[in-house]
Design a protein around this motif. Structure first.
Motif, PDB file in Angstrom:
ATOM      1  N   SER A 195       8.667   7.775 -42.773  1.00  0.00           N
ATOM      2  CA  SER A 195       9.250   8.530 -43.711  1.00  0.00           C
ATOM      3  C   SER A 195       9.821   7.805 -44.850  1.00  0.00           C
ATOM      4  CB  SER A 195      10.187   9.605 -43.186  1.00  0.00           C
ATOM      5  OG  SER A 195      11.061   8.992 -42.449  1.00  0.00           O
ATOM      6  N   ARG A 196      10.159   6.339 -44.673  1.00  0.00           N
ATOM      7  CA  ARG A 196      10.626   5.827 -45.551  1.00  0.00           C
ATOM      8  C   ARG A 196       9.647   5.306 -46.471  1.00  0.00           C
ATOM      9  NH1 ARG A 196      12.331   0.604 -43.050  1.00  0.00           N
ATOM     10  NH2 ARG A 196      10.687   1.363 -41.741  1.00  0.00           N
ATOM     11  N   ALA A 197       8.555   5.457 -46.237  1.00  0.00           N
ATOM     12  CA  ALA A 197       7.398   4.939 -47.399  1.00  0.00           C
ATOM     13  C   ALA A 197       7.299   5.570 -48.490  1.00  0.00           C
ATOM     14  CB  ALA A 197       6.084   4.905 -46.495  1.00  0.00           C
ATOM     15  N   LYS A 198       7.010   5.046 -49.751  1.00  0.00           N
ATOM     16  CA  LYS A 198       6.880   5.984 -50.858  1.00  0.00           C
ATOM     17  C   LYS A 198       5.633   5.354 -51.674  1.00  0.00           C
ATOM     18  CE  LYS A 198      11.446   7.581 -51.266  1.00  0.00           C
ATOM     19  NZ  LYS A 198      11.572   7.208 -50.058  1.00  0.00           N
ATOM     20  N   TYR A 199       5.184   4.294 -51.391  1.00  0.00           N
ATOM     21  CA  TYR A 199       4.087   3.752 -52.042  1.00  0.00           C
ATOM     22  C   TYR A 199       3.001   2.888 -51.382  1.00  0.00           C
ATOM     23  CZ  TYR A 199       7.031   3.839 -56.329  1.00  0.00           C
ATOM     24  OH  TYR A 199       8.003   4.578 -57.070  1.00  0.00           O
ATOM     25  N   VAL A 200       1.937   2.935 -51.744  1.00  0.00           N
ATOM     26  CA  VAL A 200       0.763   2.377 -50.922  1.00  0.00           C
ATOM     27  C   VAL A 200       0.221   0.939 -51.835  1.00  0.00           C
ATOM     28  CG1 VAL A 200      -1.400   2.523 -49.583  1.00  0.00           C
ATOM     29  CG2 VAL A 200      -0.079   4.464 -49.934  1.00  0.00           C
ATOM     30  N   ALA A 201       0.384  -0.099 -51.135  1.00  0.00           N
ATOM     31  CA  ALA A 201      -0.189  -1.289 -52.095  1.00  0.00           C
ATOM     32  C   ALA A 201      -1.646  -1.793 -51.373  1.00  0.00           C
ATOM     33  CB  ALA A 201       0.966  -2.464 -51.912  1.00  0.00           C
TER      34      ALA A 201
ATOM     35  N   GLU B 271      -6.390  -5.337 -42.995  1.00  0.00           N
ATOM     36  CA  GLU B 271      -4.977  -5.368 -42.250  1.00  0.00           C
ATOM     37  C   GLU B 271      -3.877  -4.272 -42.863  1.00  0.00           C
ATOM     38  OE1 GLU B 271      -3.243  -9.157 -43.080  1.00  0.00           O
ATOM     39  OE2 GLU B 271      -1.214  -8.572 -42.596  1.00  0.00           O
ATOM     40  N   VAL B 272      -3.566  -3.440 -42.004  1.00  0.00           N
ATOM     41  CA  VAL B 272      -2.723  -2.330 -42.428  1.00  0.00           C
ATOM     42  C   VAL B 272      -1.391  -2.664 -41.731  1.00  0.00           C
ATOM     43  CG1 VAL B 272      -2.515   0.198 -42.449  1.00  0.00           C
ATOM     44  CG2 VAL B 272      -4.612  -0.737 -42.354  1.00  0.00           C
ATOM     45  N   GLY B 273      -0.320  -2.512 -42.788  1.00  0.00           N
ATOM     46  CA  GLY B 273       0.994  -2.906 -42.587  1.00  0.00           C
ATOM     47  C   GLY B 273       2.113  -2.148 -43.177  1.00  0.00           C
ATOM     48  N   GLY B 274       3.401  -2.860 -42.981  1.00  0.00           N
ATOM     49  CA  GLY B 274       4.499  -2.276 -43.669  1.00  0.00           C
ATOM     50  C   GLY B 274       4.964  -0.936 -42.918  1.00  0.00           C
ATOM     51  N   MET B 275       5.507  -0.128 -43.639  1.00  0.00           N
ATOM     52  CA  MET B 275       6.043   1.020 -42.938  1.00  0.00           C
ATOM     53  C   MET B 275       4.954   1.916 -42.265  1.00  0.00           C
ATOM     54  SD  MET B 275       8.852   1.501 -46.009  1.00  0.00           S
ATOM     55  CE  MET B 275      10.120   0.162 -46.148  1.00  0.00           C
ATOM     56  N   VAL B 276       4.407   1.529 -41.323  1.00  0.00           N
ATOM     57  CA  VAL B 276       3.481   2.464 -40.655  1.00  0.00           C
ATOM     58  C   VAL B 276       3.735   2.290 -39.186  1.00  0.00           C
ATOM     59  CG1 VAL B 276       1.548   2.414 -42.332  1.00  0.00           C
ATOM     60  CG2 VAL B 276       1.679   0.755 -40.356  1.00  0.00           C
TER      61      VAL B 276
ATOM     62  N   THR C 212      -0.748  -2.045 -47.643  1.00  0.00           N
ATOM     63  CA  THR C 212       0.812  -2.024 -47.254  1.00  0.00           C
ATOM     64  C   THR C 212       1.640  -0.705 -47.482  1.00  0.00           C
ATOM     65  OG1 THR C 212       0.431  -4.334 -47.275  1.00  0.00           O
ATOM     66  CG2 THR C 212       2.596  -3.597 -46.928  1.00  0.00           C
ATOM     67  N   LEU C 213       2.175  -0.062 -46.583  1.00  0.00           N
ATOM     68  CA  LEU C 213       3.097   0.962 -47.003  1.00  0.00           C
ATOM     69  C   LEU C 213       4.416   0.393 -47.538  1.00  0.00           C
ATOM     70  CD1 LEU C 213       2.262   4.271 -46.889  1.00  0.00           C
ATOM     71  CD2 LEU C 213       0.603   2.301 -45.669  1.00  0.00           C
ATOM     72  N   THR C 214       4.898   0.780 -48.364  1.00  0.00           N
ATOM     73  CA  THR C 214       6.299   0.204 -49.026  1.00  0.00           C
ATOM     74  C   THR C 214       7.392   1.426 -49.504  1.00  0.00           C
ATOM     75  OG1 THR C 214       6.474  -0.278 -51.200  1.00  0.00           O
ATOM     76  CG2 THR C 214       4.840  -1.523 -49.972  1.00  0.00           C
ATOM     77  N   ASP C 215       8.499   0.808 -49.651  1.00  0.00           N
ATOM     78  CA  ASP C 215       9.447   1.764 -50.371  1.00  0.00           C
ATOM     79  C   ASP C 215       9.542   1.537 -51.804  1.00  0.00           C
ATOM     80  OD1 ASP C 215      10.990  -0.406 -49.882  1.00  0.00           O
ATOM     81  OD2 ASP C 215      12.709   0.810 -48.612  1.00  0.00           O
ATOM     82  N   GLN C 216       8.938   0.224 -52.304  1.00  0.00           N
ATOM     83  CA  GLN C 216       9.443  -0.186 -53.522  1.00  0.00           C
ATOM     84  C   GLN C 216       7.874  -0.122 -54.303  1.00  0.00           C
ATOM     85  OE1 GLN C 216      12.198  -1.960 -54.458  1.00  0.00           O
ATOM     86  NE2 GLN C 216      12.929  -1.325 -52.528  1.00  0.00           N
ATOM     87  N   GLU C 217       7.950   0.220 -55.672  1.00  0.00           N
ATOM     88  CA  GLU C 217       6.712   0.486 -56.375  1.00  0.00           C
ATOM     89  C   GLU C 217       6.099  -0.961 -56.437  1.00  0.00           C
ATOM     90  OE1 GLU C 217       6.431   2.577 -60.611  1.00  0.00           O
ATOM     91  OE2 GLU C 217       6.194   0.392 -61.020  1.00  0.00           O
ATOM     92  N   PRO C 218       4.675  -1.165 -55.816  1.00  0.00           N
ATOM     93  CA  PRO C 218       4.128  -2.178 -55.645  1.00  0.00           C
ATOM     94  C   PRO C 218       3.668  -2.935 -57.169  1.00  0.00           C
ATOM     95  CG  PRO C 218       2.575  -0.547 -54.929  1.00  0.00           C
ATOM     96  CD  PRO C 218       4.004  -0.053 -55.499  1.00  0.00           C
ATOM     97  N   PRO C 219       3.625  -4.501 -57.224  1.00  0.00           N
ATOM     98  CA  PRO C 219       3.034  -4.885 -58.481  1.00  0.00           C
ATOM     99  C   PRO C 219       1.413  -4.505 -58.640  1.00  0.00           C
ATOM    100  CG  PRO C 219       3.451  -6.679 -56.776  1.00  0.00           C
ATOM    101  CD  PRO C 219       3.979  -5.470 -56.243  1.00  0.00           C
TER     102      PRO C 219
END
Ligand SMILES: Nc1nc2c(c(=O)[nH]1)N[C@H]1C(S)=C(S)[C@@H](COP(=O)(O)O)O[C@H]1N2
Ligand SMILES: [Mo]
Length: 299
Positions: free
Chosen positions: A143-149, A86-91, A224-231
């Protein structure tokens, strides 16, 4: 900044050694715990013996248990086909992608990489896989994405180890987007030219060769692509010992052991120690990702 191979087939850890490494590691750790041989070995390299905790850590697919033989014994219970991610978040194109669809859109090749386990063992492994950037490009990173979880499957019926709260389930990991896009970062589906064994993360796992082994998350079901550092699992479990970056770095010791040297599987137990290289030998390719960062703070 393409991928430049620096290792060849001749550097590869013999397959039999790879398959038997747990016995080799456990045997060597046992030796260093007791008696004269252990004291000599310790005097030679001025390191403390391994703790029981580290030895238990040699078995490193905790979803199947923390016992030494557990992953090899139980990982066959995992159903690896069909598989989807499942690929999601900022994509731009989120979705539940079948592994077959993913593999039909990427170039699979062999990558011979140094691989470093956090307990200071190293190997040279021929992976078969594709650059993660190919998958990320296909789904269109915003472009908002900064991390990959990343997230591993959580299947109590197939994973006897998840009954025990040794870490928080599911196992999760993360990379900064530039690390994830780097040509060295691959998603592996094979090893030694064969389908990846279940205990090594079938059917698809991450391999980030300049980081300690635990960053290479197995049996991935979610990205998941996110703008926050993932746990990340090990950072949550012990933030003092495991940071988000976890780059191989001989100058930054783990709080309980030196990271200056490593033991090479297949090099013989006592001849096997060598100095650890910055970024696991990939300094030329990846050092620029960390320009201006204090790597002892961002460990
Ligand atoms: N899902 C999941 N991924 C995981 C682990 C785990 O317990 N669960 N262990 C990590 C650790 S600690 C290491 S050292 C590597 C080991 O990979 P290998 O068994 O293929 O060498 O997998 C990492 N990926
Ligand atoms: Mo590990």
């Amino acid at each position: 900044m393409g991928f430049k191979p620096d290792l060849t087939r001749r550097d590869v850890t013999p397959k039999a050694m790879f398959l038997n490494r747990r016995q080799i590691m456990a045997g060597a750790a046992g030796l260093s715990l007791t008696g004269l041989i252990g004291r000599q070995a310790r005097a030679q390299d001025a390191l403390e013996p391994n703790s029981m905790e580290e030895i238990a850590g040699y078995n490193n697919f905790y979803e199947f248990g923390t016992g030494k033989e557990d992953p090899a014994k139980y990982a066959h219970m995992l159903t690896t086909s069909p598989w989807s991610i499942e690929v999601g978040g900022m994509v731009d194109k989120p979705g539940n992608y079948s592994l077959d669809d993913i593999l039909s859109g990427v170039d699979i090749e062999e990558r011979i990489y140094r691989f470093r386990c956090v307990e200071a063992w190293s190997m040279v492994i021929p992976w078969n896989g594709f650059e993660l950037n190919q998958l990320l490009d296909q789904v269109g990173v915003q472009s908002r994405a900064k991390y990959v979880a990343f997230e591993t499957a959580y299947r109590p019926d197939e994973m006897p180890g998840v009954r025990f709260p040794v870490v928080e389930w599911p196992y999760v990991e993360g990379l900064r987007l530039d690390e994830a896009m780097h040509p060295l970062t691959i998603m592996a589906t094979g090893i030694y030219g064969e389908t990846i064994p279940n205990q090594n993360g079938a059917p698809i796992r991450l391999v980030v060769p300049w980081k300690y082994g635990f960053k290479s998350i197995k049996s991935i079901v979610k990205i998941t692509l996110t703008d926050q550092e993932p746990p990340t699992t090990w950072n949550k479990a012990n933030p003092r010992e495991y940071g988000f970056y976890s780059n191989v770095n001989p100058n930054v010791d783990h709080p309980r052991w030196s990271q200056a040297t490593e033991r090479v599987i297949g090099g013989g137990i006592f001849a096997a120690r060598k100095e650890t290289q910055m970024f696991n030998g990939y300094e030329e390719q990846v050092a620029s990702l960390y320009d201006g960062m204090d790597l002892s703070e961002n460990f």
